[in-house]
Design an enzyme around this catalytic site. Structure first.
Site, mmCIF file in Angstrom:
data_model
loop_
_atom_site.group_PDB
_atom_site.id
_atom_site.type_symbol
_atom_site.label_atom_id
_atom_site.label_comp_id
_atom_site.label_asym_id
_atom_site.label_seq_id
_atom_site.Cartn_x
_atom_site.Cartn_y
_atom_site.Cartn_z
ATOM 1 C CG ASP A 10 -4.173 7.243 -3.819
ATOM 2 O OD1 ASP A 10 -3.102 7.268 -4.455
ATOM 3 O OD2 ASP A 10 -5.022 6.344 -3.947
ATOM 4 C CG ASN A 24 10.700 -2.642 -9.665
ATOM 5 O OD1 ASN A 24 11.065 -2.609 -10.844
ATOM 6 N ND2 ASN A 24 9.520 -3.127 -9.311
ATOM 7 N N GLY A 32 2.432 -1.425 -4.124
ATOM 8 C CA GLY A 32 2.497 -0.136 -3.437
ATOM 9 C C GLY A 32 2.181 1.048 -4.348
ATOM 10 C CB VAL A 33 3.908 4.333 -4.633
ATOM 11 C CG1 VAL A 33 3.974 5.473 -5.624
ATOM 12 C CG2 VAL A 33 3.685 4.867 -3.228
ATOM 13 C CG ASP A 34 6.021 0.704 -9.553
ATOM 14 O OD1 ASP A 34 5.690 1.512 -10.448
ATOM 15 O OD2 ASP A 34 6.905 -0.160 -9.679
ATOM 16 C CB SER A 118 13.138 3.414 0.617
ATOM 17 O OG SER A 118 13.871 3.363 -0.592
ATOM 18 N N GLY A 120 8.010 1.569 2.291
ATOM 19 C CA GLY A 120 6.993 0.520 2.218
ATOM 20 C C GLY A 120 7.649 -0.837 2.066
ATOM 21 C CE1 TYR A 122 12.141 -2.767 -3.310
ATOM 22 C CE2 TYR A 122 12.964 -0.606 -3.898
ATOM 23 C CZ TYR A 122 12.605 -1.891 -4.265
ATOM 24 O OH TYR A 122 12.704 -2.277 -5.582
HETATM 25 N N1 AR6 Z 1 -0.247 6.949 -2.196
HETATM 26 C C1 AR6 Z 1 0.695 7.416 -1.324
HETATM 27 N N2 AR6 Z 1 1.504 6.627 -0.607
HETATM 28 C C2 AR6 Z 1 1.370 5.299 -0.753
HETATM 29 C C3 AR6 Z 1 0.439 4.721 -1.641
HETATM 30 C C4 AR6 Z 1 -0.390 5.604 -2.387
HETATM 31 N N3 AR6 Z 1 -1.303 5.159 -3.257
HETATM 32 N N4 AR6 Z 1 0.577 3.363 -1.573
HETATM 33 C C5 AR6 Z 1 1.551 3.106 -0.672
HETATM 34 N N5 AR6 Z 1 2.028 4.262 -0.173
HETATM 35 P P1 AR6 Z 1 6.139 1.433 -1.505
HETATM 36 P P2 AR6 Z 1 9.073 1.354 -1.612
HETATM 37 C C6 AR6 Z 1 3.119 4.500 0.813
HETATM 38 O O1 AR6 Z 1 6.093 0.006 -1.060
HETATM 39 O O2 AR6 Z 1 9.177 1.047 -0.166
HETATM 40 C C7 AR6 Z 1 6.865 -1.634 -5.303
HETATM 41 O O3 AR6 Z 1 6.447 -2.950 -5.512
HETATM 42 C C8 AR6 Z 1 3.547 3.339 1.642
HETATM 43 O O4 AR6 Z 1 2.710 3.208 2.785
HETATM 44 O O5 AR6 Z 1 5.188 1.855 -2.567
HETATM 45 O O6 AR6 Z 1 10.012 2.347 -2.199
HETATM 46 C C9 AR6 Z 1 7.889 -1.171 -6.338
HETATM 47 O O7 AR6 Z 1 7.670 -1.759 -7.590
HETATM 48 C C10 AR6 Z 1 4.959 3.749 2.014
HETATM 49 O O8 AR6 Z 1 4.932 4.696 3.097
HETATM 50 O O9 AR6 Z 1 7.610 1.821 -2.068
HETATM 51 C C11 AR6 Z 1 9.184 -1.611 -5.730
HETATM 52 O O10 AR6 Z 1 9.449 -2.975 -6.018
HETATM 53 C C12 AR6 Z 1 5.463 4.495 0.790
HETATM 54 O O11 AR6 Z 1 4.277 4.844 0.068
HETATM 55 C C13 AR6 Z 1 8.954 -1.456 -4.249
HETATM 56 O O12 AR6 Z 1 7.546 -1.563 -4.062
HETATM 57 C C14 AR6 Z 1 6.385 3.694 -0.124
HETATM 58 O O13 AR6 Z 1 5.954 2.337 -0.209
HETATM 59 C C15 AR6 Z 1 9.373 -0.081 -3.763
HETATM 60 O O14 AR6 Z 1 9.255 -0.032 -2.371
#
Ligand code: AR6
Length: 303
Positions: A10, A24, A32-34, A118, A120, A122
């Site tokens: 994590d 974003n 997600g991560v954010d 990107s 997740g 995105y």
């Molecule tokens: N730790 C590590 N990796 C993670 C975690 C975590 N806690 N949670 C998810 N992932 P994403 P994006 C993985 O969606 O695609 C948000 O709403 C996940 O499985 O977090 O760049 C922002 O505000 C994936 O492999 O980021 C933006 O609007 C990766 O992290 C949008 O999502 C990225 O997933 C950004 O989308």
């Protein structure tokens, strides 16, 4: 150049100087991560976002805030391209990693953990996102010494490992370009798929000498000539290893046609993030070397 270590975990629990957020353009949190970073970091992260990013952040750019209650000291926010929304320029995704490392350098952060930006919400295809992460970090000059690529699931970890392992054969191929630039243009490379179909073999030889070739297979992962070769090893260091292993390679021989061909071949490898294959079991009969989706012409015959 930093060491690159794929880990399962994590992002909010990483004990590093800085964690990277996949944010974003609005920079006011999200899923997600954010979402995880804002939840675990607490309100100080959002307060700092409001202060430092009154107008948000452009896609491909990066900036920092406090990490609040996270174990890390800083959060480096970056905005990946939304593949889902039609932003498919890989340059923007590369820019996220480069800019984040630049910001890390400004902060003096030495250890940085990245999520797979990107990949997740995105919707960037996971394998390509992993290759872009590893190749871009490996190709960026930075004072960061340790980059952790954090996978949230096993499939992502597999892709990140695969992409990271490729940096060893890539450094060997880049070392041959260094030899050519040193004037040793008889250094030639052969790249073939092993009969099992599992591994790529790379052989480096001194054209015109009957000494044996120096061999590497992806089966030996980061081990080459009894040395650990990773993204953190420079091509020049690997070139020195090659010279020590095979003194015939140290002769100065001019073969500009081959050197030019090789330079173009290697640029194609770097651009396509794919290792070259000159021959293999199930190879079709079209002439040339396969590099990702591209067929690159055969090398010129020795002069
Ligand atoms: N730790 C590590 N990796 C993670 C975690 C975590 N806690 N949670 C998810 N992932 P994403 P994006 C993985 O969606 O695609 C948000 O709403 C996940 O499985 O977090 O760049 C922002 O505000 C994936 O492999 O980021 C933006 O609007 C990766 O992290 C949008 O999502 C990225 O997933 C950004 O989308």
């Amino acid at each position: 150049m930093p060491t690159i270590t794929p880990v399962l975990g994590d992002i909010t629990q990483q004990e590093v100087d800085a964690v990277v957020n996949a944010a974003n353009n609005g920079m006011r949190g999200g899923g997600g991560v954010d979402g995880a970073i804002h939840r675990a970091g607490g309100p100080a992260v959002l307060d700092d976002c409001v202060q430092r990013f009154p107008d948000g952040l452009a896609t491909g750019d990066a900036g920092w805030t406090t990490a609040g209650d996270l174990p890390a000291r800083w959060v480096i926010h970056t905005v990946g391209p939304s593949f889902r929304a039609g932003e498919r320029d890989r340059g923007l995704l590369e820019s996220c990693y480069r800019r984040a490392l630049e910001v890390a350098d400004e902060l003096g952060a030495r250890t940085v953990a990245f999520p797979l930006i990107s990949a997740g919400s995105y919707g960037w295809p996971r394998r390509d996102a992993a290759l872009t992460a590893a190749y871009t970090v490996a190709g960026t000059r930075t004072d960061v010494t340790d980059v952790r690529l954090v996978a949230f699931d096993d499939d992502t970890l597999t892709d990140l490992r695969g992409a990271t392992i490729q940096q060893t054969p890539l450094r060997i191929l880049q070392a041959v370009r260094v030899l050519h630039r040193r004037g040793q243009q008889h250094a030639r490379v052969m790249a073939s798929i092993a009969p099992t179909g599992m591994h790529l073999r790379i052989q480096v030889s001194a054209q015109g000498s009957d000494t044996p070739t120096v061999k590497y297979t992806t089966g030996s992962e980061t081990s080459f000539l009894d040395t650990e070769v990773t993204a953190a090893t420079s091509p020049a260091e690997v070139a020195d290893l090659l010279e020590n292993a095979e003194p015939a390679l140290t002769r100065r021989v001019s073969d500009p046609d081959y050197a030019r061909w090789y330079d173009g071949m290697l640029s194609t490898v770097e651009r396509n993030r794919a290792l070259p294959v000159a021959r293999g079991e199930h190879f079709d009969s079209r002439p040339g070397w396969q590099i990702g989706d591209e067929r690159y012409p055969h090398p010129p015959e020795p002069a």
